[in-house]
Scaffold this motif. Sequence first.
Motif: not given
Lengths: 288, 435
Positions: A158-164, A221-229, A95-97, A265-274
């Motif tokens: 990584m490539i797929a999420i980066a493009l999107h 959003i990308n953390i969720r996407a990378s879990a799904i992928l 997600a980060a990259v 992870t999702i909750v922590v990053f959610d709160q952090l970015s908020g």
Amino acid sequence: MTQMPDAPFDTRAHYLALTARRRLYGGILMAVFVLLMVSGFLLADGRNAGGFWDGLPHILDFPADVVRDTIPRLNLLPGYLVKYFPALVETVNIAAVSTLLGTLGAMVLSLLATRGLARWPRLIPVFRRLMDLLRAVPEIVVALVLIFVLGGGPVPAMIAIALHTAGALGKLFSEVNENADLKPVEGLHSVGATWLQRMWLGVVPQVSPNYLSYALMRFEINIRASAILGFVGAGGIGYELRNTMSWGQGKFDEAAAIFILLFLTIVVFDQLSGHVRHMMITSRSKGH
Amino acid sequence: MADAALYASADRLFTRKKLLSFGLPALVLAYLVYVFFAFDLPGLAERARMDNAQTLLSDTWSYKTHVTRDNRSGGIDIAIEGERKGAYAEGTSPDWVTPEGEATRVDLGEGQHILLLPENGFVWDVPGYGLIEGRLDGRSLVTNLPETGLPEWISASSSRVQITRPEARVALTRAKTEVFRYFPGWELFFFTLDSPYHGHGLTEILFGDQIDPARGNLAGAWHDFWQNGMWRHADVAWALFETLLMAFLGTMGAAIVALPLAFLSARNFAPLGALRFATRRVFDFLRGVDGLIWTIVLSRAFGPGPLTGALAMLITDTGSFGKLFSEALENVDGRQIEGVASTGAKPLQRYRFGVIPQVMPVLISQVLYFLESNTRSATIIGAITGGGIGLLLTQAMITQKDWEEVTYYILLVVLMVMAMDSLSGWLRRKLIRGS
């Protein structure tokens, strides 16, 4: 033909008629909407393998199974959490990259697609369509094709999420760019700065707080996407989750560990970015 | 003295800026280097299957026709992509396959041809290389090829001889000789070979003579196109509709569920502090348990299908909508509600006429944004739960040979998402400006 004197305009009647008509339209719209929802639900229900009303009592079966498997072996849970932590790190890394690369791509694309800033004004529509296209392709499509070519692992995801990300952020960034003050750009132009210098020194400092805020939102959003992928074969915690799921009943304690990791992870990053976004807004409104 | 302090503060500022402008890129670079090794990018080159990429690329814009001579029966089978649905009926053949005495001549265009010999052998005069002959002799295959120094497009052993050229491929084994000839385009996209309309143009179907005596041209052609066994247009259209249905039900259902809950969690409407806190945590939980996990949990209860996907989206988005709506509700203007209340309106009427008109534009625009992005999510969730175009896409990918179908589906998905994007943008402008 003789001109008739204007009848006295009945404001009240006119208003009531207007309201009645508006209510009628609203009512029709509402009825159509309800009809669509109900028929859509029935249709989806009919196409589903199990019906809605049959399945409803069983909705908690799976969580109950997971809990039943986990409770007797609660002492193993910390071990599982440690075991799957590297996979979690991989998911977050993907997600980060991809956010990083996507943001860079979006910056370039959005600057090239904004009126007044574009390097080649004639090509603005081309870059806009390119962003639309990148945004429209679901990540899973690119990821699956790349998995076929590159093999499983984090790189296709990584490539797929980066493009999107480049497409999605590009649109938001170009809206930000449109509100940028052009004076610094003109000033830099007058002293002979190249396009890259004008953008880097004239535009980016103005818009970077907004960019950062959008990029942080995208990271969530990308953390969720990378879990799904990962679940379809692109490595990380999603992949581990699918493996533990396929072991079947009695082994769901490991799946529980993954659920916990993913949730935290999702909750922590959610709160952090908020929190960071909130801080940026308050620091700017104080007059930076 | 004041000057010195000013200089010092300017210096500090500069140091900070310098640190930021050099430190940040350095940090990013260091991270990228770490990821480079963590993701094993150097090893990627080895794992990458470039031949797969090549198949994929050539398959997206071209197709192949198999001409097979079975050694046991001695018969010739011709089938597009080697599929039964694309097989030429007994006794029919494309005009580039002709009998030549005992042998069969496969014309490759540009003066080239391959002869399939009656005793399980072939002759191919490859330009720039020379005449290649191969045949079955007793139990082993013999060729006129030299033992060593073969170019890489030829592989020959006693059990299999294969010659792969851009224009065609021939493979000889003990059981059969097989020729692949490549053509650009998507095969049989409109009509399969068993349809009487195959090979007829659009104008011919629209304005020409009746082709099938039993049916009218337009109705018959539409039926054969729609029921095309290879491309399954009817199923694909249905799958697209199912994906849209999932997105619609999920988004709208979530909005309907989230709106009343948002009142409970908005600071200025919540009847009880504890209830507000609880509702907020419920929203956080629904959002935090990702759509992926909801999909898994729900598919255990409801089985695969569009309803599962729609409910998974509904649950996740209820969390997101709840948060967004309650923020919108916290920002409403109290005076308008007071005004409505002063006319003696009951609480429900106060909400209907004092609050809803204020928050409607925000609500509508959020819902429409989600509708658009959920069209994409529905494709992904469909791939996991098994519904809609996502399922067709993964199925076609798993076969690893129907890449032309994969391309077709991707094209349709992209068009669908773009159409939803413009539709939601149009509706947003229309509804918000109109109301």
